[in-house]
Scaffold this active site. Structure first.
Site, PDB file in Angstrom:
ATOM      1  N   CYS A   1      76.290 -90.596  -2.010  1.00  0.00           N
ATOM      2  CA  CYS A   1      76.457 -89.928  -3.303  1.00  0.00           C
ATOM      3  C   CYS A   1      77.793 -89.185  -3.352  1.00  0.00           C
ATOM      4  O   CYS A   1      78.037 -88.422  -4.273  1.00  0.00           O
ATOM      5  CB  CYS A   1      75.286 -88.997  -3.595  1.00  0.00           C
ATOM      6  SG  CYS A   1      74.977 -87.808  -2.282  1.00  0.00           S
TER       7      CYS A   1
ATOM      8  N   CYS B   1      68.603 -81.745 -24.724  1.00  0.00           N
ATOM      9  CA  CYS B   1      69.630 -82.273 -23.818  1.00  0.00           C
ATOM     10  C   CYS B   1      69.698 -83.794 -23.949  1.00  0.00           C
ATOM     11  O   CYS B   1      68.682 -84.481 -23.911  1.00  0.00           O
ATOM     12  CB  CYS B   1      69.308 -81.885 -22.381  1.00  0.00           C
ATOM     13  SG  CYS B   1      70.336 -82.714 -21.170  1.00  0.00           S
TER      14      CYS B   1
ATOM     15  N   GLN C   1      64.161 -89.797  -7.035  1.00  0.00           N
ATOM     16  CA  GLN C   1      65.413 -90.135  -7.713  1.00  0.00           C
ATOM     17  C   GLN C   1      65.307 -89.826  -9.205  1.00  0.00           C
ATOM     18  O   GLN C   1      64.308 -90.170  -9.821  1.00  0.00           O
ATOM     19  CB  GLN C   1      65.719 -91.625  -7.503  1.00  0.00           C
ATOM     20  CG  GLN C   1      66.042 -91.966  -6.069  1.00  0.00           C
ATOM     21  CD  GLN C   1      67.474 -91.626  -5.689  1.00  0.00           C
ATOM     22  OE1 GLN C   1      68.290 -91.282  -6.545  1.00  0.00           O
ATOM     23  NE2 GLN C   1      67.785 -91.717  -4.409  1.00  0.00           N
TER      24      GLN C   1
HETATM   25  N1  SAH Z   1      66.784 -92.139   0.618  1.00  0.00           N
HETATM   26  C1  SAH Z   1      66.065 -91.203  -0.204  1.00  0.00           C
HETATM   27  C2  SAH Z   1      66.608 -89.771  -0.188  1.00  0.00           C
HETATM   28  C3  SAH Z   1      68.089 -89.562  -0.139  1.00  0.00           C
HETATM   29  S1  SAH Z   1      68.605 -87.915  -0.431  1.00  0.00           S
HETATM   30  C4  SAH Z   1      65.961 -91.730  -1.603  1.00  0.00           C
HETATM   31  O1  SAH Z   1      66.686 -92.634  -1.987  1.00  0.00           O
HETATM   32  O2  SAH Z   1      65.129 -91.250  -2.358  1.00  0.00           O
HETATM   33  C5  SAH Z   1      69.071 -87.375   1.177  1.00  0.00           C
HETATM   34  C6  SAH Z   1      67.921 -86.932   2.020  1.00  0.00           C
HETATM   35  O3  SAH Z   1      68.415 -86.534   3.292  1.00  0.00           O
HETATM   36  C7  SAH Z   1      67.175 -85.706   1.489  1.00  0.00           C
HETATM   37  O4  SAH Z   1      65.816 -86.039   1.392  1.00  0.00           O
HETATM   38  C8  SAH Z   1      67.412 -84.621   2.549  1.00  0.00           C
HETATM   39  O5  SAH Z   1      66.304 -83.768   2.729  1.00  0.00           O
HETATM   40  C9  SAH Z   1      67.658 -85.435   3.785  1.00  0.00           C
HETATM   41  N2  SAH Z   1      68.454 -84.828   4.854  1.00  0.00           N
HETATM   42  C10 SAH Z   1      69.449 -83.924   4.754  1.00  0.00           C
HETATM   43  N3  SAH Z   1      70.007 -83.699   5.953  1.00  0.00           N
HETATM   44  C11 SAH Z   1      69.354 -84.466   6.856  1.00  0.00           C
HETATM   45  C12 SAH Z   1      69.489 -84.686   8.259  1.00  0.00           C
HETATM   46  N4  SAH Z   1      70.413 -84.043   8.968  1.00  0.00           N
HETATM   47  N5  SAH Z   1      68.679 -85.571   8.853  1.00  0.00           N
HETATM   48  C13 SAH Z   1      67.732 -86.242   8.131  1.00  0.00           C
HETATM   49  N6  SAH Z   1      67.556 -86.065   6.804  1.00  0.00           N
HETATM   50  C14 SAH Z   1      68.360 -85.205   6.169  1.00  0.00           C
END
Ligand code: SAH
Length: 483
Positions: free
Chosen positions: A430, A165, A289
């Site tokens: 995103c 890939c 990430q």
């Molecule tokens: N900020 C982190 C992760 C972002 S991804 C980074 O940059 O690595 C989005 C995250 O939101 C995921 O870990 C997911 O589990 C969480 N999530 C989803 N719905 C949520 C909610 N209602 N409240 C809190 N976290 C949530």
């Protein structure tokens, strides 16, 4: 003119759809044409007709677009992974910039002048290939019954053999070939989805781009991998920094890839990697990430927009394993992280300890519940030793950072953010469509959009990340409107 399925049409591609597909018209009828590039004239076969529009697929490129390039991967049309590999990378970036801008216009209700005053050019990748540090390859059989690994053909579970890939780490190929040869030599079967029989379902490979450490995890439909030592022998013989070899047990008949139970065959259960100068420990199940180089740029912007001086209290909502929280903690007085997945919060706490960061606290729960609970002084976010007054004072956010999944923030979360009136809100997104929807609500509630910038985390796919800065208006907007 009436069209029907399987009709051949000639279409000039004039626009790009939400998933990167080409859009053009045939006799006034709008067609979404998979694998067509903006500027192409193509002969296309209609695959589906609706009343006002239809779908089609390229049969022949009659006049190639100036933006059309030779795709690197021979499977790009069959694979569900890359949607826009046939478009030059420069044009991909323009497409993503436009996508953010158009969503802000159409969904966010911002004017073109407002957007152009705050939007900065998208941050592209220096090298838009081999950027992913994580890959999950299904294992199965081809039509002749040969053992293969590769990827699912778009929207199906048919596996197409390809160990190379173009988005994944280059060493994945060596690892996958070693796994296949171990399976052949030791008569280890692959899982068959239709019958639920067979053993090896997926191979997960994670690579620390900074550390060079590699994890290989076989997802198996059983408790044990036969002749596991032979697999270990083959993988450790590769000239790579093999760190973790494990199995994940998944005996359910499900599309979920990973099982919950992990057993280490060799080495450790985790690999380490460095991001923004911090060390993170990654298990097979951790969220991390997937494009670390661009993530550093993304977080760098989030930090810049947060404009921390060392005195601020920051809330990092949707914090995952605490990557943004920990980056901010180095420049803030205190950071509170909120995340719904308990395992991610365990990782976040461990990551804080590992990096000797003590001014962070993490809460498990939904952002739309934890934040209002805190605001209303509920005990779910209580500290045993602090009195209530003091506690709310200290925890009141100067800056709120959100990084929600594609569906964006819950309304209750946004309402509470508005009620709490932080000086700045940094929104990492995103999905530009839900971002635009949420920005509209925040701007109607007394915030001003100050900065918007796209970051390309996923080259050759239709996805794009965006970072925004919002500042609180000195006078609440509705007063301004009244006078
Ligand atoms: N900020 C982190 C992760 C972002 S991804 C980074 O940059 O690595 C989005 C995250 O939101 C995921 O870990 C997911 O589990 C969480 N999530 C989803 N719905 C949520 C909610 N209602 N409240 C809190 N976290 C949530």
């Amino acid at each position: 003119m009436e069209f029907k399925k399987n009709d051949m049409v000639t279409v000039t591609i004039e626009d790009i759809g939400n998933d990167g597909e080409g859009i053009g018209k045939a006799a006034g009828y709008t067609l979404f044409v998979k694998d067509a590039v903006i500027g192409d004239v193509v002969e296309a076969k209609i695959t589906k007709c609706k009343k006002n529009y239809g779908y089609a697929r390229v049969e022949k490129v009659v006049t190639p677009s100036p933006f059309r390039v030779e795709p690197k991967c021979p499977f790009h049309r069959q694979c569900g992974g890359c949607q826009i590999q046939a478009m030059s990378y420069e044009r991909q970036l323009v497409y993503k910039q436009d996508k953010i801008r158009n969503d802000l216009l159409r969904i966010g209700g911002f004017t073109a002048e407002q957007i152009d005053a705050v939007m900065e050019p998208i941050v592209g990748m220096e090298e838009p290939w081999h950027y992913r540090n994580k890959a999950q390859f299904p294992v199965g059989y081809d039509r002749e019954g040969n053992l293969i690994t590769g990827f699912y053909a778009g929207r199906t579970h048919d596996i197409i053999a390809n160990t190379d890939c173009a988005l994944g780490a280059p060493e994945n190929k060596l690892i996958l070939e070693a796994v296949l040869s171990y399976m052949r030599e030791n008569q280890v079967s692959a899982y068959r989805e239709n019958t639920g029989e067979g053993l090896v379902r997926h191979v997960l490979i994670r690579t620390g781009f900074c550390s060079g450490e590699i994890m290989v995890c076989l997802v198996i439909n059983g408790k044990k991998l036969p002749a596991a030592e032979k697999l270990v022998e083959k993988l450790t013989a590769l000239q790579l920094k093999m760190t973790s070899i494990c199995v994940s047990i998944n005996t359910e008949r499900t599309n979920v890839i990973m099982g919950k139970e992990i057993r280490v065959l060799w080495g450790s259960e985790r690999i380490q990697d460095t991001l923004c100068g911090l060390t993170f420990s990654i298990s097979p199940l951790s969220f991390y990430q997937v494009n670390p180089r661009q993530t550093e740029k993304l977080y760098g912007l989030a930090l810049e927009y947060a404009a921390l001086t060392g005195d601020e209290t920051v809330w990092d909502l949707y914090c995952g394993i605490g990557t943004i929280s920990l980056c901010m903690a180095k420049r803030a007085k205190k950071v509170y992280g909120v995340e719904v997945v308990p395992q991610a919060i365990e990782d976040a706490k461990e990551n804080a300890r590992r990096n000797q960061i003590t001014n962070v606290e993490f809460y498990v729960g939904k952002a739309e519940e934890i934040l209002p609970d805190f605001y209303e002084g509920e005990p779910s976010v209580s500290d045993e030793d602090a009195d209530v007054e003091n506690r709310s004072e200290q925890r009141h956010p100067d800056v709120i950072v959100v990084d929600p999944p594609r569906k964006g923030c819950d309304e209750r979360c946004l309402e509470t953010m508005l009620a709490m009136q932080p000086k700045r809100i940094v929104y990492v997104s995103c999905d530009p469509a839900t971002l635009a929807r949420d920005l509209k609500m925040l701007c109607e509630g007394g915030y001003e959009l100050k900065k918007v910038r796209g970051v390309d985390q996923f080259g050759h796919t239709g996805h794009v990340e965006t970072v925004c800065l919002l500042s609180k208006l000195n006078v609440a907007k509705h007063y301004v409107n009244v006078t």
